[in-house]
Each structure stands twice: as C-alpha cells, then as structure tokens.
Design an enzyme around this catalytic site. Structure first.
Site, short mmCIF file in Angstrom:
data_model
loop_
_atom_site.label_atom_id
_atom_site.label_comp_id
_atom_site.label_asym_id
_atom_site.label_seq_id
_atom_site.Cartn_x
_atom_site.Cartn_y
_atom_site.Cartn_z
N THR C 12 -24.90 23.26 38.57
CA THR C 12 -25.24 24.68 38.65
C THR C 12 -25.75 25.24 37.32
O THR C 12 -26.28 26.34 37.28
CB THR C 12 -24.02 25.51 39.09
OG1 THR C 12 -22.95 25.25 38.17
CG2 THR C 12 -23.59 25.15 40.50
N VAL C 15 -29.25 22.91 32.59
CA VAL C 15 -29.81 21.56 32.55
C VAL C 15 -29.73 20.92 33.94
O VAL C 15 -30.66 20.25 34.39
CB VAL C 15 -29.07 20.69 31.51
CG1 VAL C 15 -29.58 19.26 31.51
CG2 VAL C 15 -29.22 21.30 30.11
N SER C 40 -17.19 26.01 42.24
CA SER C 40 -18.36 25.80 43.10
C SER C 40 -18.14 24.74 44.16
O SER C 40 -18.80 24.75 45.20
CB SER C 40 -19.56 25.37 42.23
OG SER C 40 -19.87 26.38 41.29
N CYS C 155 -32.51 18.30 21.53
CA CYS C 155 -33.90 18.68 21.85
C CYS C 155 -34.80 18.72 20.62
O CYS C 155 -35.94 18.26 20.66
CB CYS C 155 -33.93 20.03 22.57
SG CYS C 155 -32.99 21.34 21.76
N GLY C 187 -33.35 26.54 25.11
CA GLY C 187 -32.45 25.51 24.58
C GLY C 187 -31.00 25.97 24.54
O GLY C 187 -30.08 25.16 24.48
N HIS C 255 -40.27 23.85 21.43
CA HIS C 255 -39.81 23.90 20.04
C HIS C 255 -40.97 23.53 19.12
O HIS C 255 -41.59 22.47 19.27
CB HIS C 255 -38.69 22.88 19.81
CG HIS C 255 -37.38 23.26 20.45
ND1 HIS C 255 -37.14 24.45 21.06
CD2 HIS C 255 -36.20 22.57 20.53
CE1 HIS C 255 -35.90 24.49 21.50
NE2 HIS C 255 -35.31 23.36 21.20
N ASN C 342 -38.79 21.51 25.00
CA ASN C 342 -37.35 21.26 24.79
C ASN C 342 -36.58 20.99 26.07
O ASN C 342 -35.58 20.28 26.04
CB ASN C 342 -36.71 22.42 24.05
CG ASN C 342 -36.90 23.74 24.76
OD1 ASN C 342 -38.05 24.16 24.98
ND2 ASN C 342 -35.83 24.39 25.12
#
Lengths: 364, 364, 364, 364
Positions: C12, C15, C40, C155, C187, C255, C342
């Site tokens: 969730t 990422v 969840s 990243c 990020g 980035h 990123n």
C-alpha cells in the site's frame, strides 16, 4: 508599564508561533505564559518548539518555561490567545472560561455557539458588545466577573466578509453570494500540513469542512446582535444564499477568492459606486486607534491582474484586504477578486486585533 | 499506405510541437509538411526548433525541411493543422482556405465567424456538418472543392462545455452557468509564456481575453447549426447567461474549473441523475471509432478530493475529461469540479481528433 | 503461461504502488500476492490503498485480498519485491529469506551486509553472481534451495554510479568523487513525505542519512565480488574518496546531481573520450535482452542546459540515465550533471529489472 | 539635512526598483534622479514603471519625472546607482565616470577592469582604497575630481566569498574551492526572466556565464590591492583553483550554495574553529557604523537542515549571510551550505552598503 498580561495556548503550533511573533514588542500586551502539551511542559520554549517562521524566535520567548494548558497556570492573564488544535481546544477553553478567563480562540469548537461572538475584527467588532453586556450584567448582579470565549473566524471566511460588510451597510442586504477560493498551504499548519507531493504541479479541489464553514460563518458574521445582546442572530437561508468551492493551491500565504454577489435591492449600484464604497470604508478598529488596525481597510486595486498573493498579501501588515477586478457579472450583479492574509487577518493576527479592540472598549 | 497527407503551420511553436508528437505513428495521417516563419524556413526541423516537450522529437520529423507558410508549399496536404500565433494566423489561414485547403486551427482569429465551426471534438462534432454541406453544394454546382477553416475552441472553454453537452441533451437547457478557472501555465506557451516570478508562490487572477472567450464560445458550441446548415446560431443571452473568472496557477498541464449551473427546466435532476448522465455519455468520435477518441468521455470521480491535475489529467491520453465533487449548489442547482488537459482536448489534441472525425465522415 | 509468480511486500506504500504498476502486464511476472500491515490485511487492495499514482490502479490488482507479511502467505512466489519501510523490513525480510524466498528489497536494512548484493541493475549486475554461487553450492551440498535478499541501492546512489561504471571500466579507477544532489520529493514517499511548506519557494539542504548512504554505497557498488564469490569487497578509503551534499528541491520526480571526479590514472582522458565512453556503454541487462532494460543506458546530452528533470527523466521509461554538461573541472578532472529517475532506476524500477536479470541468468 | 544626492540608472528595471526601495527613507541619501530609456523619459515614474515588488512603490518616487541616462541629467548626484542592463551599461557608465560622477554599478561590463574595484561590501571594502587613492592623487595634482565606477559582484559570487574572507584572514589561503549553486529566479530579472514552464517541477542546470563569473570574480575579490593602490591583483590559478556548477531552481529569493574548500596550510583547523571564526567575524561596514551593515555578518546555524531560503534569507534585512552544516569533507577539508540574499547582498543592497562605506570613508 500598564501592559495587559497575555498568554498563549498551543504555543508550539503554527498559530501559536504567530501569536508569539505578533506579541513581541506589542505596546499593549506582555506575553508571560506559554501553554502546550505535556510533552513540552516544563521545558524552555526554545527547547520545546520547532520554530518554522521566517522571523526569528523573539529573545523574550526563548527562556519562558512552557506550562500545561490549565486555567491555574494562566490565572494572571488578562487575555489568553488560543492556537490549540480543535482536537484539544474544547475542554481546555471551556475550563478557562469557567475560571473567569478571557479567551480569544482560533479553534473552530465554539464558533457556532449562539452566545459566542465569531469575529473578523475589521468587519463585525460590534458583536463584541455581547461580551460587554454579560460583564455589565454580572457586575450589576454582584456576580464574579465571568470568563468568555471569542472565536476568530475561519481564514477564508474572513477574506470573504471583509468587503461585504461596507457594501451591506451602504447598499443593503446581499441575497446571493458565491466564492471560489484558492487557499494557501500555511492555512493547513505544518505538522505535517499539506504533503508536498499533493501541491507541486497540482491543485487539491477540496478542503475538509471548509465550504460548510464559509457558508455558515458568513451568515453569523453578517448577522445582528439580538436586541438584548445575549446572542447573535444568523441571517436565514431566505435572506442570503451562500455557495463556496474551496481549493488548496501552491501559495505559501494569502487566500485568493473569486466572488460574485447579488444585492437584494435592485437596481444594484454601479461598479464605481461599489469601488468607492470599499475605498471609503474605515473599520472601527482604525477609528478606535488600535495598534494593529489597518490604515486602509480595503485596498481597491485598479490593475487588471491584481491582487496577487505574492505582491499584495502584506498590505497593512496583513490586516488590510485587497480587492481587484470589480466588474459586472452576467449571472449575479458583481464579481471581484479578494485577497486576504490567512495567517494575519484570517488567524493569529485577527486574535491580536480583537484583543486590542477589547482593550479600547475597556472589556479587558 | 492510404494515409492522408498532413501539414503543420507554426511548427516550431508550442502548439505546433504537440501536433507533431500526436501525428508521429498516427494510423490515419502522415505528416509531410512543416511550415514556420522565414527565419526557420529552409532549415531542417531539428535545427530550427527549440524542442521543449517531455517526449523526444520524433525521428521522422528531424530531417523535414521547414517550409514557408504558403498554400503552395502545403498544396498536397489533405489536412493542415495550424498552431500559428493569432498575430500571423489571419491572412495565412485565409489564403489556405481560398486555395482549397482544409485547415484546422488553434488560433482564435476565425472562431467568431458564423460559417466557421468552433469545435470541441467530444462535444459538438455535429457542427462539422456545415463543412460537409458546403462541399456537397459545391459539388452539385460543379464548382471546385472549397477549402475551409475549422477552429479549435479555447482551452478553458473545452473543459467547461464537455460535461454540459450530455446534461443539456438529457435535462434540457442550462440557463445560468459560472466557472472559476485555475489554468495551467502550458496554456500560455513558452516564448516566454508566464514569467516564473509571476507564478512561484503566486496566483495571477487574470488572463487577457480569456473570460470573454469562455462566455462567448460556450454560446456558440452549445448553439445549433441552422436549418440550411450554413451557419451556427449562437445561444442568446436570454437563453444562457455565462460568467467566467480566470486564474493562472502553478500547474504545468491541466485546467481545473469550479463550475456551477442552473437548468431552465425545474425541478432539476438529482445529483445521482447528473452523475449517471455524465458517466453514460459516449461521444460521437468514440462511436465513429476514431483512433484518439476517449474510451470514457467523462470520468466521474467519487473521491472527494478529485480531480487533481497531476493525477487525473492524462485520462484517456488527455482526451477524457474528469468531473468530481458533483453536489447541490445553494445558489444555482449544481456545482462540480472539471479537469481537462489543456494541450490535448483543449488545443493540439482536439485538432487531431477533429481531423479523425472529418476522415470518418469522409469530409477529408 | 510460464510467468514467474511475484509478490509485493509493503503493497500500500509509495514504493509498493509502483511495483504494482510495473508488474501490470509484465511479460515475465504475474503478481499474485500483496502484503501489507494488519490494518490492511484481509481487505481488497482497492479498499486498503490510498492510490496516489498518475497511472490508474490496474484492474487486476483491485480485487486481490491483501495478505499479512508472512513467509507462508508468499510461499508460492518465485520472487518477492519489498517496498517495506525500514522500520518493518528487518525481521520480515529475514524471515522470508530463511524460508527460502527470493527477496528484492528497496529497504536499507541489509544493504551493508557483505553477503548481500547491493545492486543498480544497469551498473553492477555481476554482483548477483554471489547469489548464484550460493544456490549452486547448496545444490552441490544437497541442501534445500536457500532464500536470499538482494538490496536495491539508495536512489541518489543509483544516478551517481551509473555513469561511473563505464568510465572506470575504460579509464581505470576514480580516486576522488563529489556530488551535490538536487533530489525530488517523491523520494520521500507521501505519508506524509516532505511537508509542502518546507518545499514551496524553498530548498532543504539536508536529507537524513543520505550523504552517508551515497558515500558508503558507492564503494560497495563499484567494489568487486570476492574470488570465492562469497562477499562484496568494498573499495577502501584509499582507493576512492567520496563526498556528497544532498538537497531536497521542488521537483516531483528525478534526481539531479552535479558531480566532479578525478581519475587515478593521469593524464585523464579528454572530454570527448569521456562522452564517447558513456555513449557507447551498453548495460548487461540490455545485452541479456531484459524487458525493461534501457535501449540507451546513458544518454549524453549536448545542449548546455540539459538534462532537466521535467524534460529528461522519462528516457527509456526511467531506466536510462541522462548526462549533460560534461566539461573539465578546475579542481578535479571532470564535472558533469547527471539525472536519474529516482522511483524507477532508483527504486521500484530497479527491483523489477534486477528480477528480470535473475530470470535471464536462471537464478529464479 | 546633509543628505547626499543620489540617482538611479535603469530605474524601471528589476534592480533599479530595488535601489529605489532601499533608498526610501534612507538616512544618508536622498534619491532625486531616476534615469531610464527614452521610452520612459519624460514620464512620471509611476507611469513609466511596471512595479513588481512586494513593497509598494514609495510615494516620493511616484512623481519624479524620469530622465534620460545622460551625465548632464545626473550632474548634481553625489552618487549614482546603476541597475542598467549590460547591453546598455557600457557607454553610459563610462560617460558618467568621465564627467566626474561616482557610479556604483550592478552591471558586469567593467568588473574585469583592473582599476575598477569589484566589491562585496561585507567582504572586501578595502579595495575601495583604490578609488580614494585616485581622488587624493588628483587633488594633489590639482586636477578636477575624477569620476569612478565601482562594480557590485555577481550575486552568487557574493554569497560564496562572504564566509571565505574571515577564514582566509585567520587560517591562511584557500587552495581549492568548489561550489554548486541553487539560484533563485529573481536573479534573472522579470522581463521576462525565467519562463515558468522551465522552473515548475524542474531544475535548469545552467546559467549562462555564471560559472565563469564565480570562478573569475572570486580571484579578484580575494585578491589584494597593489602596493601603489592603482589596481587589484588577482589571485593566480596556482594560488586558488575554483570550480562552480550553477543551477536555477524554483526559489523566489536567496541563493543556496553547497561549497567545499581546502586550505593551503595543513593541518587544517577544526570544524569548531571554522565555525567560531565565522561567528566572530565583524565586517568593516559594521565597525564603521554603516546604516545597512549587518549586526551579525555571518550567521552560523546549528540545526542540520538549515539554512533554508524561505526561513533564513532575510537575516539582517538580507545583508547577513547564513552558513550551516559546516562539516569535514572526505575530498577537500570542509563542506558547508551558504545562503545569501541575491537581490540584497548580491545586487542592489550591496550597492547601497558600498555607498554607505564610501560616505563613512569620506570618498563621497
């Protein structure tokens, strides 16, 4: 020094920090008590706060030991400014009132109580007579001096009603009113406030509860004090219909509102009469000589691309409201753009000016 | 290959660049001619353009030698897309039309001509019958095939009328309509477009000519083709009153509009009926199977904080329009938030879809 | 269908959502298990997630019932992608490994373990041989197939090392390396991530732990697998000195890094040789024909004002890295600007490409 | 009133507007002459200018009739501040000098002349002795009082050198210096300055000529006045190597620089010694009691996420420079973050403070 003693509730928060800035070097008030949560209480303010203002933390405040938010800790205060979160403000402000303290609150909790004035200080200071009437009555009845709560209006309501008041005074009631707001992120505080990913290259077309606040509060602020000065009578839905659409935008400070309105009395005045009325308006706080009162209450801008938040929000230190693009509206009578500084006339600054009015009227 | 030959006028500009992107690998059109100013003519496109799109300049376009904007240079084109600036579009587009060319223009110059269709392709493609009627008539009279100009609507008008069309079709005329726009900077082009100092931490509550465009163009787009198909009859001021307030905000792409409307026929439908009507709408372009037509013309969003430009602007590649927060309005009947992609359905993308419709209707 | 079965931990979160998008319609993987917190678990994914991506939540994922993050729930997965927060990743990923699962993690928890490969898939896929060697060894010893964890790099490290690898391969070791980063807000996730008041009209010249990560991870990623393939040998401080200064800026994705470097071997190559080396580089993933591998690993831009995040971040769907302004540096040998996406090559996307490489090498 | 008479060249431009604001109510100067292009000359200033400052146009300036930029029009000025564009500044400033006028210029045209001081007023006011020496010499030789030009440094150079000066004074020469800048858009003016489409959700990793200016100007500002006070001797490339990487970012005011430096003398001081040195520094302008001199020249911030432009740029009204994150650098000796207000200490404000120093030294 005959300065009144002031305290701030919620002193580490966003609104509390601004109260502190506005009270630094204030000619009428001396800030002595800072209240915050148990997590902060007992610490020096400088150690308790995550100071996020563009002005430096005033020296005088750094070493004040943060108190718990109890009436006892504030008992010597002539006035208490509350920047408490709505989650906490309810019982604390009530306790303060019951202990005879004068509370000016930015929280929403008591705004809808009929015996609590909801004040935009450049707009409806006459509603403060309710408080005065209570004090006089208690005195006459030999009762102890009662405490009271005065609520600061919602920030976007403040900008909306400011130009309406002079118009209503001169041209009679407004029957229809719409506003679409473009609101600054500072209105959402900073813990964490609006996430940056939601506001960069984006608009959030919704602010929880905001539209309802505008639609309701406008009817109270433009309403009248009852004959016996015991309550504020709201305008009815028959008298005025108000519709708000609220957006959060990538602006740091300053709420822009695109408003339209229709007068009850027809034919409506001319555009030039509307502008002249706004230009001529002098708020009571200015007449009373209050320290923070704007020199010019409503700034009527003639350039077609103004007001703009970055350029115009600090007029009269944020206590003045800017109005531009006053023009006829094909649907209602007039449309115009209103800009107000949400953290000054829409929040902490309003609290300070309310206190100055109370002082000028010998209520505190 | 049975692809139609296409050309682009104003090929180095902001709108022209987007036409090129949309025509790369298009199943129906082959872009062969790029026209720009004398400064660019004669150069390879890759050397003439300051390419500022997030997608790379398509390979096929790099080596096209830029032409002058003369009808002769475009004489083999089945359709010409014009991204010309209004300062130049007038005589050039007229010349093209007089030489029998089919011009689809993003410029404002001919939008108000009564025999020029002003088209939002997901909304009023039936107005294109005017062009077809002309072609048929010329053929019957043994005259040479006439050229024509079709205008793409103003970007903020497109987003506004898209959800209105299905509502009018189902519930009858809209009598009052207001919109407050929050418009993206890409609508202002990039040479130089909006200066950054005007948009960072700021709102510009004015876009020159925009409010008038919205108020006028809405009446044409929602108007009807005359009985003899020779002109578009505008809605009169008695039939619909439209009021727009336009703002430029810090958003790259995607115009957000807070709209309110009142139906002529009362009682008005319910909120749920309005939403269902929008959900059910299938634009003609989709029915015709046009390549770029949105699968879902109007996306009705149920989350209370949507649509948002960053999250919702690319629905159906920018050809779909998103509508959220449909609710009753205390002043008119309904209010809602509309989001449309200003450079797709509001500009170059609309031109491409118009051409696809023309092709589907055998007009080109 | 011979697709490998995939699962996502932390499904969730920010990422996790991107893993899901990248796995939709993936030719090699079929996403079957979504794990999240107990809050969840048991819900349909569509009801559990606050979806905040610009692409719509894929249909296939909506009705997946969210699982607890237990090895048992993921036992049928050929590969598990972890988008877990570092606060939770430690014990969960360890349990998964101990149960023989293949985990590719974006969390920082195991990056510094000497037997855990830290991978930028376009840069050091050869470190994955450590995992293969372990599998072979276990097979030879008749032990059950061991699980493993592979870490995705930080990243900002990914963007930095990508252009260094081809340079080191061709011109020998880099002895001094500096980078000043301008990092995107995505990020930082979105719950709540960076507060908007901190990033509007502002720079935050600090990202907790980031500089240390860059300085350390670079030495591991540019380091070599030990002879026996049992561990990664870091470059020593004598071999390379790395200095990072990290800033958070008002960019959504991408980035930017301003880097300088000095080669051990002098005289250093010419600017043109450096650029040619970068242009010529083809990453192993591309040679292996991996689905997501960039067609062009390093894009060398010649315009003097590029790369720019808004224009260049999506090259090769975010798997390609852009390098511009390669020029001599008065202090070290060269300076240049590097842009990487990123959330793709610097996070979830890297995980997917690592899995594709594992598949191509028959490790999963 | 013994105020000196001041004039402003380029009065309608961005820098000119700020000169006017800073000269309003100035205790030492009375602004009497405003010069601009022929297009503006002859008009009242209020009618000629497109005022774009957050402070209102001062009343006194509104009715000044704009002059042509001729020495004759400014002949009564004790000091002339030039905000002219480099395209025009060359011959005008030369003419003014030749007519005996004292010009303090923000333009770059004469910065590299060896007999023109290039001044950051909190850093190298001693270079102004060159001017004084010239005046004395002329007097001794019975020649008329010579005019002169003094150049304000480039904005990003100012922030860089400010903390270097005290370090060099205390710890000896700096041999290696790198800076990566994150520069505000106000540095690019507003006609049109940076287009918003280039800066929203973006970084521009290039500012034309800027890196060269920083690398060159630093060597002049840190250089020494020759023995005979006739010229400024630049530091040589052997003495100091400077490398700059410049970026434009979405910040309105305030340049952030991530700098690294190495001292010639080793071992280098400790981090604490560096910070103490910066804290202790009192610029000459402060010692001379100049009106605009910062109370604290260098603010050393201890919070790890400071300085930030929005919070720290107005320290000492923009005349103070903020330094944070002073720490050891693995590649050079130290790294730190420097923030300076680009339109104050980096442009118009520097000009005013230079004039105050000239006055304090009896040069004007």
């Amino acid at each position: 020094m005959g300065k009144k003693v002031a305290g701030v509730l919620g002193a580490t928060g966003s609104v509390g920090q601004r109260f502190i800035l506005l009270l630094a070097d204030h000619p009428d008030f001396e800030l002595k008590v800072l209240g915050a949560s148990s997590r902060s209480a007992g610490k020096k303010y400088v150690d308790a706060v995550n100071w996020k203002q563009t002005d430096l933390l005033p020296e005088f405040a750094k070493s004040i030991i943060v108190s718990e938010c109890t009436a006892d800790a504030f008992k010597d205060c002539d006035v208490v400014f509350s920047g408490l979160d709505a989650d906490y403000a309810g019982p604390i402000e009530k306790e303060f009132k019951e202990h005879g303290l004068a509370v000016i609150s930015n929280a929403k909790n008591y705004r809808r109580e009929e015996d609590v004035p909801l004040i935009v200080p450049i707009t409806n200071p006459e509603h403060l007579d309710l408080v005065n009437a209570n004090l006089v009555k208690a005195k006459q009845e030999g009762k102890p001096r009662p405490g009271f709560i005065i609520c600061i209006s919602n920030c976007s309501t403040a900008g909306l009603v400011a130009p309406l008041k002079p118009l209503v005074e001169k041209f009679g009631p407004i029957s229809l009113l719409t506003t679409t707001t473009l609101q600054a992120i500072s209105g959402a505080g900073f813990s964490p406030g609006v996430p940056s990913i939601d506001i960069l290259d984006n608009i959030i077309p919704y602010i929880g509860g905001e539209e309802d606040k505008i639609e309701w509060e406008t009817k109270k602020i433009l309403g009248a004090l009852s004959q016996d000065k015991s309550q504020i009578n709201l305008l009815s839905d028959d008298e005025i219909k108000v519709s708000a659409q609220c957006n959060r935008v990538a602006v740091s400070d300053g709420h822009t509102e695109c408003i339209s309105l229709k007068f009850k009395n027809q034919p409506a005045p001319s555009v030039e009469e509307v502008k002249q009325c706004l230009r001529d308006y002098v708020c009571d706080a200015a007449k009373l000589g209050c320290h923070s009162a704007p020199k010019q209450t409503i700034h009527v801008l003639e350039q077609n691309d103004r007001p703009q938040p970055r350029l115009d929000r600090t007029r009269d230190n944020g206590y003045g409201v800017s109005v531009g693009r006053v023009r006829e509206d094909p649907v209602l009578d007039f449309k115009m753009v209103v800009l107000s500084h949400n953290t000054v006339i829409g929040a902490a600054g309003a609290g300070i000016l309310i206190a100055e009015i109370l002082l000028a009227k010998n209520i505190i």
